[in-house]
Design a protein around this motif. Sequence first.
Motif, mmCIF file in Angstrom:
data_model
loop_
_atom_site.group_PDB
_atom_site.id
_atom_site.type_symbol
_atom_site.label_atom_id
_atom_site.label_comp_id
_atom_site.label_asym_id
_atom_site.label_seq_id
_atom_site.Cartn_x
_atom_site.Cartn_y
_atom_site.Cartn_z
ATOM 1 N N HIS A 77 0.838 -1.203 0.000
ATOM 2 C CA HIS A 77 0.000 0.000 0.000
ATOM 3 C C HIS A 77 0.871 1.252 0.000
ATOM 4 C CE1 HIS A 77 -3.542 2.468 0.881
ATOM 5 N NE2 HIS A 77 -2.820 3.076 1.820
ATOM 6 N N LEU A 78 1.916 1.256 0.822
ATOM 7 C CA LEU A 78 2.794 2.414 0.891
ATOM 8 C C LEU A 78 3.522 2.636 -0.439
ATOM 9 C CD1 LEU A 78 4.352 1.905 4.440
ATOM 10 C CD2 LEU A 78 2.614 3.563 3.789
ATOM 11 N N ASP A 79 3.965 1.556 -1.042
ATOM 12 C CA ASP A 79 4.676 1.685 -2.314
ATOM 13 C C ASP A 79 3.778 2.268 -3.400
ATOM 14 O OD1 ASP A 79 6.945 0.640 -1.168
ATOM 15 O OD2 ASP A 79 6.678 -1.378 -1.975
ATOM 16 N N ARG A 80 2.481 2.021 -3.293
ATOM 17 C CA ARG A 80 1.556 2.500 -4.328
ATOM 18 C C ARG A 80 1.115 3.935 -4.097
ATOM 19 N NH1 ARG A 80 -4.262 -0.322 -6.017
ATOM 20 N NH2 ARG A 80 -4.714 1.082 -7.762
ATOM 21 N N PHE A 81 0.862 4.306 -2.846
ATOM 22 C CA PHE A 81 0.209 5.593 -2.580
ATOM 23 C C PHE A 81 1.068 6.601 -1.807
ATOM 24 C CE2 PHE A 81 -3.343 2.503 -2.856
ATOM 25 C CZ PHE A 81 -3.992 3.047 -3.956
ATOM 26 N N TYR A 82 2.194 6.190 -1.283
ATOM 27 C CA TYR A 82 2.999 7.047 -0.413
ATOM 28 C C TYR A 82 4.366 7.323 -1.029
ATOM 29 C CZ TYR A 82 -0.155 6.518 3.636
ATOM 30 O OH TYR A 82 -1.224 6.563 4.480
ATOM 31 N N ALA A 83 4.921 8.457 -0.624
ATOM 32 C CA ALA A 83 6.303 8.789 -0.954
ATOM 33 C C ALA A 83 7.143 8.629 0.311
ATOM 34 C CB ALA A 83 6.401 10.217 -1.485
ATOM 35 N N PRO A 84 8.445 8.392 0.171
ATOM 36 C CA PRO A 84 9.290 8.287 1.372
ATOM 37 C C PRO A 84 9.472 9.651 2.027
ATOM 38 C CG PRO A 84 10.634 8.223 -0.613
ATOM 39 C CD PRO A 84 9.203 8.169 -1.076
ATOM 40 N N HIS A 85 9.805 9.635 3.299
ATOM 41 C CA HIS A 85 9.971 10.905 4.028
ATOM 42 C C HIS A 85 11.082 11.756 3.434
ATOM 43 C CE1 HIS A 85 13.230 8.628 5.986
ATOM 44 N NE2 HIS A 85 13.750 9.802 6.308
ATOM 45 N N THR A 86 12.014 11.125 2.727
ATOM 46 C CA THR A 86 13.099 11.887 2.110
ATOM 47 C C THR A 86 12.603 12.793 0.989
ATOM 48 O OG1 THR A 86 13.518 9.940 0.723
ATOM 49 C CG2 THR A 86 14.893 10.212 2.694
#
Length: 331
Positions: A77-86
């Motif tokens: 889910h994170l890989d699809r909808f989220y960006a890393p904090h960096t």
Amino acid sequence: MLEHAASGEAGFAETAPPPRFEAAAPAPRLRIGLLNNMPDTALVQTERQFRRLIGGDVELSFFSLASVPRGPLARAHLDRFYAPHTALASAGLDALVITGSEPKAARLDAEPYYADFTGVVDWVAQGTVSTLFSCLAAHAAVLHLDGIERRPMATKLSGVYSCATSRVHPLLAGLSPVMPVPHSRWNDLPEAGLLAKGYAVLRRSDAIGVDLFVRDASSLMVFLQGHPEYETDTLAREYRRDIGRFLDGSRDTFPDLPENYYTDDAAAQLDAFADRARRHRAPALHADFPAMDATPPRPAAWQDGAARLFRNWLALVAANRALRMASEAVA
């Protein structure tokens, strides 16, 4: 006369055309980020809760700390909808919401994500107009910024509590002087310690301490020990989870019923189950836990106030962004 009129003579003076005013360009939409650090089981629910409070009139982007442990489904889910904090520094955000996470270590600075988290805190102090820290994120932020240690409580604080305004502030505009707020935490921040370091306490309770406080410098930092974003059944789901942990041996004590939360009939049913579970502790007993619809909580009286609080926060972000842009233009 017609000739004179046409030529502008005999008293018909020519006049300049009315000035044309260009319509001011509308202000760009606010760009808000959500750094979601909640555990896998609450990741999507937390995303939904804050999306509801922030509303659809902003550009909302999602970010995550890679150092928060994740299972495969949450990672997908994170890989699809989220960006890393960096990616935060290059996202052009006006403001950021940072959620807490379920504590795993006795000390916050021993959590696996603490180094990444403190790097974000250092960045938001200059990189955003405002940042809102939720619950454990508030604890970790003040530890990093000012060395203020949270204090463990004897039992988990869980329930809905009346919190009173202790200072006038635009964040509380239009809100009643006393508001119900859900809390769910094992630790507390000392009010005296916050005041000594220059934080302004905006809302508090004699029963549970500080609810809402701020630090206003180059960037407005807003800190919540409570959970105004909670949905009606969130505390009920947490209570059910904690009972499961007691029954399977993951925790030593049976959880207390969330305070000021359930209807009287629901509380009576749940207390009866608690007595049974304490006498005959076994994982199989979890199947006999009363159904959610049979043990309803009271109506979520905090949600209107939570929505107003977030509208006020977004209005402050917009006003402070305008001031910052005007200052940069003059410079």
